[in-house]
Structures are given as C-alpha cells and as structure tokens.
Motif scaffolding. Structure first.
Motif, PDB file in Angstrom:
ATOM      1  N   LEU A   4       0.835  -1.200   0.000  1.00 14.58           N
ATOM      2  CA  LEU A   4       0.000   0.000   0.000  1.00 14.58           C
ATOM      3  C   LEU A   4       0.871   1.251   0.000  1.00 14.58           C
ATOM      4  CD1 LEU A   4      -2.521  -1.118   2.786  1.00 14.58           C
ATOM      5  CD2 LEU A   4      -2.841  -1.263   0.309  1.00 14.58           C
ATOM      6  N   VAL A   5       0.485   2.227  -0.813  1.00 12.72           N
ATOM      7  CA  VAL A   5       1.228   3.485  -0.864  1.00 12.72           C
ATOM      8  C   VAL A   5       0.232   4.640  -0.779  1.00 12.72           C
ATOM      9  CG1 VAL A   5       2.763   4.963  -2.192  1.00 12.72           C
ATOM     10  CG2 VAL A   5       3.083   2.487  -2.237  1.00 12.72           C
ATOM     11  N   GLU A   6       0.392   5.468   0.256  1.00 13.11           N
ATOM     12  CA  GLU A   6      -0.459   6.639   0.414  1.00 13.11           C
ATOM     13  C   GLU A   6       0.169   7.840  -0.285  1.00 13.11           C
ATOM     14  OE1 GLU A   6      -0.490   4.514   4.529  1.00 13.11           O
ATOM     15  OE2 GLU A   6       0.936   4.995   2.940  1.00 13.11           O
ATOM     16  N   SER A   7      -0.680   8.745  -0.719  1.00 10.90           N
ATOM     17  CA  SER A   7      -0.223  10.001  -1.310  1.00 10.90           C
ATOM     18  C   SER A   7      -1.318  11.049  -1.133  1.00 10.90           C
ATOM     19  CB  SER A   7       0.116   9.825  -2.794  1.00 10.90           C
ATOM     20  OG  SER A   7      -1.027   9.440  -3.525  1.00 10.90           O
ATOM     21  N   GLY A   8      -0.961  12.297  -1.414  1.00 14.74           N
ATOM     22  CA  GLY A   8      -1.942  13.368  -1.366  1.00 14.74           C
ATOM     23  C   GLY A   8      -1.864  14.263  -0.146  1.00 14.74           C
ATOM     24  N   ASN A  33     -11.064  -5.351   3.078  1.00 17.81           N
ATOM     25  CA  ASN A  33     -11.594  -4.219   3.837  1.00 17.81           C
ATOM     26  C   ASN A  33     -10.448  -3.234   4.037  1.00 17.81           C
ATOM     27  OD1 ASN A  33     -14.076  -5.448   4.023  1.00 17.81           O
ATOM     28  ND2 ASN A  33     -13.820  -6.110   6.140  1.00 17.81           N
ATOM     29  N   ILE A  34     -10.752  -1.945   3.880  1.00 22.17           N
ATOM     30  CA  ILE A  34      -9.726  -0.909   3.931  1.00 22.17           C
ATOM     31  C   ILE A  34     -10.102   0.149   4.953  1.00 22.17           C
ATOM     32  CG2 ILE A  34      -8.415   0.766   2.581  1.00 22.17           C
ATOM     33  CD1 ILE A  34      -8.133  -2.035   1.517  1.00 22.17           C
ATOM     34  N   ALA A  35      -9.108   0.690   5.623  1.00 18.94           N
ATOM     35  CA  ALA A  35      -9.348   1.753   6.597  1.00 18.94           C
ATOM     36  C   ALA A  35      -8.288   2.834   6.468  1.00 18.94           C
ATOM     37  CB  ALA A  35      -9.341   1.198   8.010  1.00 18.94           C
ATOM     38  N   TRP A  36      -8.667   4.000   6.908  1.00 18.86           N
ATOM     39  CA  TRP A  36      -7.726   5.102   7.091  1.00 18.86           C
ATOM     40  C   TRP A  36      -7.582   5.350   8.591  1.00 18.86           C
ATOM     41  CZ3 TRP A  36      -4.648   7.434   3.591  1.00 18.86           C
ATOM     42  CH2 TRP A  36      -4.966   7.299   2.233  1.00 18.86           C
ATOM     43  N   LEU A  86     -11.036  21.168   6.829  1.00 20.96           N
ATOM     44  CA  LEU A  86      -9.962  20.683   7.698  1.00 20.96           C
ATOM     45  C   LEU A  86      -9.696  21.631   8.850  1.00 20.96           C
ATOM     46  CD1 LEU A  86      -7.693  19.183   4.944  1.00 20.96           C
ATOM     47  CD2 LEU A  86      -8.534  17.949   6.942  1.00 20.96           C
ATOM     48  N   LYS A  87      -9.320  21.041   9.975  1.00 20.52           N
ATOM     49  CA  LYS A  87      -9.044  21.788  11.199  1.00 20.52           C
ATOM     50  C   LYS A  87      -7.609  21.509  11.634  1.00 20.52           C
ATOM     51  CE  LYS A  87     -13.819  20.924  12.685  1.00 20.52           C
ATOM     52  NZ  LYS A  87     -14.673  20.349  13.757  1.00 20.52           N
ATOM     53  N   PRO A  88      -7.023  22.388  12.414  1.00 18.60           N
ATOM     54  CA  PRO A  88      -5.660  22.127  12.906  1.00 18.60           C
ATOM     55  C   PRO A  88      -5.541  20.798  13.640  1.00 18.60           C
ATOM     56  CG  PRO A  88      -6.236  24.419  13.264  1.00 18.60           C
ATOM     57  CD  PRO A  88      -7.480  23.744  12.766  1.00 18.60           C
ATOM     58  N   GLU A  89      -6.586  20.383  14.309  1.00 19.15           N
ATOM     59  CA  GLU A  89      -6.537  19.109  15.039  1.00 19.15           C
ATOM     60  C   GLU A  89      -6.565  17.893  14.119  1.00 19.15           C
ATOM     61  OE1 GLU A  89      -8.646  21.658  15.564  1.00 19.15           O
ATOM     62  OE2 GLU A  89     -10.658  20.934  16.116  1.00 19.15           O
ATOM     63  N   ASP A  90      -6.755  18.106  12.827  1.00 18.45           N
ATOM     64  CA  ASP A  90      -6.649  17.004  11.860  1.00 18.45           C
ATOM     65  C   ASP A  90      -5.196  16.740  11.465  1.00 18.45           C
ATOM     66  OD1 ASP A  90      -9.595  18.308  10.294  1.00 18.45           O
ATOM     67  OD2 ASP A  90      -9.460  16.547  11.611  1.00 18.45           O
ATOM     68  N   THR A  91      -4.291  17.570  11.926  1.00 19.93           N
ATOM     69  CA  THR A  91      -2.874  17.384  11.610  1.00 19.93           C
ATOM     70  C   THR A  91      -2.375  16.060  12.167  1.00 19.93           C
ATOM     71  OG1 THR A  91      -2.417  19.755  11.546  1.00 19.93           O
ATOM     72  CG2 THR A  91      -0.557  18.295  11.996  1.00 19.93           C
ATOM     73  N   ALA A  92      -1.809  15.242  11.288  1.00 19.05           N
ATOM     74  CA  ALA A  92      -1.346  13.909  11.681  1.00 19.05           C
ATOM     75  C   ALA A  92      -0.708  13.242  10.472  1.00 19.05           C
ATOM     76  CB  ALA A  92      -2.509  13.056  12.183  1.00 19.05           C
ATOM     77  N   VAL A  93      -0.081  12.109  10.727  1.00 21.62           N
ATOM     78  CA  VAL A  93       0.300  11.210   9.642  1.00 21.62           C
ATOM     79  C   VAL A  93      -0.882  10.287   9.398  1.00 21.62           C
ATOM     80  CG1 VAL A  93       1.908   9.445   8.838  1.00 21.62           C
ATOM     81  CG2 VAL A  93       2.727  11.342  10.262  1.00 21.62           C
ATOM     82  N   TYR A  94      -1.285  10.192   8.144  1.00 24.24           N
ATOM     83  CA  TYR A  94      -2.435   9.374   7.769  1.00 24.24           C
ATOM     84  C   TYR A  94      -1.952   8.090   7.105  1.00 24.24           C
ATOM     85  CZ  TYR A  94      -5.708  13.047   8.964  1.00 24.24           C
ATOM     86  OH  TYR A  94      -6.461  13.965   9.666  1.00 24.24           O
ATOM     87  N   TYR A  95      -2.500   6.986   7.567  1.00 27.64           N
ATOM     88  CA  TYR A  95      -2.127   5.664   7.074  1.00 27.64           C
ATOM     89  C   TYR A  95      -3.353   4.950   6.510  1.00 27.64           C
ATOM     90  CZ  TYR A  95       1.871   6.306  10.246  1.00 27.64           C
ATOM     91  OH  TYR A  95       2.976   6.786  10.902  1.00 27.64           O
ATOM     92  N   CYS A  96      -3.139   4.196   5.446  1.00 29.36           N
ATOM     93  CA  CYS A  96      -4.192   3.277   5.039  1.00 29.36           C
ATOM     94  C   CYS A  96      -3.776   1.870   5.455  1.00 29.36           C
ATOM     95  CB  CYS A  96      -4.494   3.357   3.549  1.00 29.36           C
ATOM     96  SG  CYS A  96      -3.184   2.811   2.442  1.00 29.36           S
ATOM     97  N   ALA A  97      -4.786   1.041   5.661  1.00 28.55           N
ATOM     98  CA  ALA A  97      -4.561  -0.326   6.123  1.00 28.55           C
ATOM     99  C   ALA A  97      -5.570  -1.238   5.448  1.00 28.55           C
ATOM    100  CB  ALA A  97      -4.704  -0.392   7.634  1.00 28.55           C
ATOM    101  N   ALA A  98      -5.189  -2.491   5.295  1.00 30.16           N
ATOM    102  CA  ALA A  98      -6.039  -3.447   4.591  1.00 30.16           C
ATOM    103  C   ALA A  98      -6.087  -4.773   5.310  1.00 30.16           C
ATOM    104  CB  ALA A  98      -5.529  -3.645   3.158  1.00 30.16           C
ATOM    105  N   LYS A  99      -7.243  -5.429   5.177  1.00 34.27           N
ATOM    106  CA  LYS A  99      -7.432  -6.758   5.752  1.00 34.27           C
ATOM    107  C   LYS A  99      -8.298  -7.560   4.806  1.00 34.27           C
ATOM    108  CE  LYS A  99      -8.006 -10.084   8.864  1.00 34.27           C
ATOM    109  NZ  LYS A  99      -6.886 -10.904   9.420  1.00 34.27           N
ATOM    110  N   GLY A 119       0.318   0.941   4.925  1.00 37.14           N
ATOM    111  CA  GLY A 119       1.170   1.797   4.128  1.00 37.14           C
ATOM    112  C   GLY A 119       2.162   2.532   5.015  1.00 37.14           C
ATOM    113  N   GLN A 120       2.973   3.373   4.380  1.00 38.41           N
ATOM    114  CA  GLN A 120       4.029   4.071   5.111  1.00 38.41           C
ATOM    115  C   GLN A 120       3.557   5.397   5.688  1.00 38.41           C
ATOM    116  OE1 GLN A 120       3.615   4.359   1.893  1.00 38.41           O
ATOM    117  NE2 GLN A 120       3.781   6.576   1.567  1.00 38.41           N
ATOM    118  N   GLY A 121       2.403   5.863   5.256  1.00 40.83           N
ATOM    119  CA  GLY A 121       1.829   7.092   5.793  1.00 40.83           C
ATOM    120  C   GLY A 121       2.119   8.308   4.940  1.00 40.83           C
ATOM    121  N   THR A 122       1.252   9.299   5.068  1.00 34.81           N
ATOM    122  CA  THR A 122       1.438  10.587   4.404  1.00 34.81           C
ATOM    123  C   THR A 122       1.072  11.690   5.395  1.00 34.81           C
ATOM    124  OG1 THR A 122       0.892  11.905   2.426  1.00 34.81           O
ATOM    125  CG2 THR A 122      -0.907  10.612   3.387  1.00 34.81           C
TER     126      THR A 122
END
Length: 128
Positions: A4-8, A33-36, A86-99, A119-122
C-alpha cells in the motif's frame, strides 16, 4: 503480498480540503476491507474511516463525521479519503490499512489490530 502506498498529503489552511489516495499493488483491493487511520505526535493511532468489500462505510464519532468521506475505485485499485473543512486538530500522519476477511460480508473495523497490511503514511498539516 499486498503493498500500500499513500499520497496526497501536504500543508493546507484551516477550512481547506485534501484528497488522500491509497494505491495498492501485489493484489486486488476488491478482496479487502480498507481503513484510514491517523496518528498525531504523542497520540495513539486512531481510525478515521473504513470501507468494506461491500462498500459499506464506517466512521468514528463526531471528530470527522460529515467532513471526511472514504471511497474505493476497484478498477484503479485505489481507496480515497476526501477531507473537507480541515481543522488544525486534523494534523497527523495518515495511514491506510487493509485486511482480507474470511467472509466477504464481514464489516470493516476501526481498530488497528484488525489490519495486517499498512502503508508508510502521508503527512497532513493544517495550519495558517
């Protein structure tokens, strides 16, 4: 082996929008099944949305409800996370995951222990 590779991700002002992509290789996402998830500094990783094979979606409580939308394009082997207002509290590294569930009707989940492909995160930074 699913890869998995995240981008954006990027820097956006409060109130702005971003669309994250999670592109898969090595297998077809329509069997998964996929999650963020997201993880801010010093905080635990939290689920922000998931989408099942059936395309049913799950969101957590009020933190992202009505602002984030998860979708999947099986033809492109990609899952998206549209993030609006978007809000400042949304600041984070975002990862996708699969099962890959044993049953195709299994719902997705917002707990990290359910997923075995990550994935490695974005980085998403919301700041003025």
């Amino acid at each position: 082996q699913l890869h998995l590779v995240e981008s954006g991700g990027g820097l956006v002002q409060p109130g702005g929008s971003l669309r994250l992509s999670c592109e898969a290789s090595g297998s077809t996402l329509d069997n998964y099944n996929i999650a963020w998830f997201r993880q801010a500094p010093g905080k635990e990783r939290e689920g922000v949305s998931c989408i099942a094979i059936s395309a049913s979606t799950t969101y957590p409580g009020d933190s992202v409800k009505g602002r984030f939308t998860i979708s999947r394009d099986n033809a492109k082997n990609t899952v998206y996370l549209q993030m609006n207002t978007l809000k400042p509290e949304d600041t984070a590294v975002y990862y996708c995951a699969a099962k890959r569930p044993l049953l195709v009707v299994a719902p997705c989940a917002l707990r990290t222990t359910y997923y075995d492909n990550w994935g490695q995160g974005t980085q998403v930074t919301v700041s003025s």
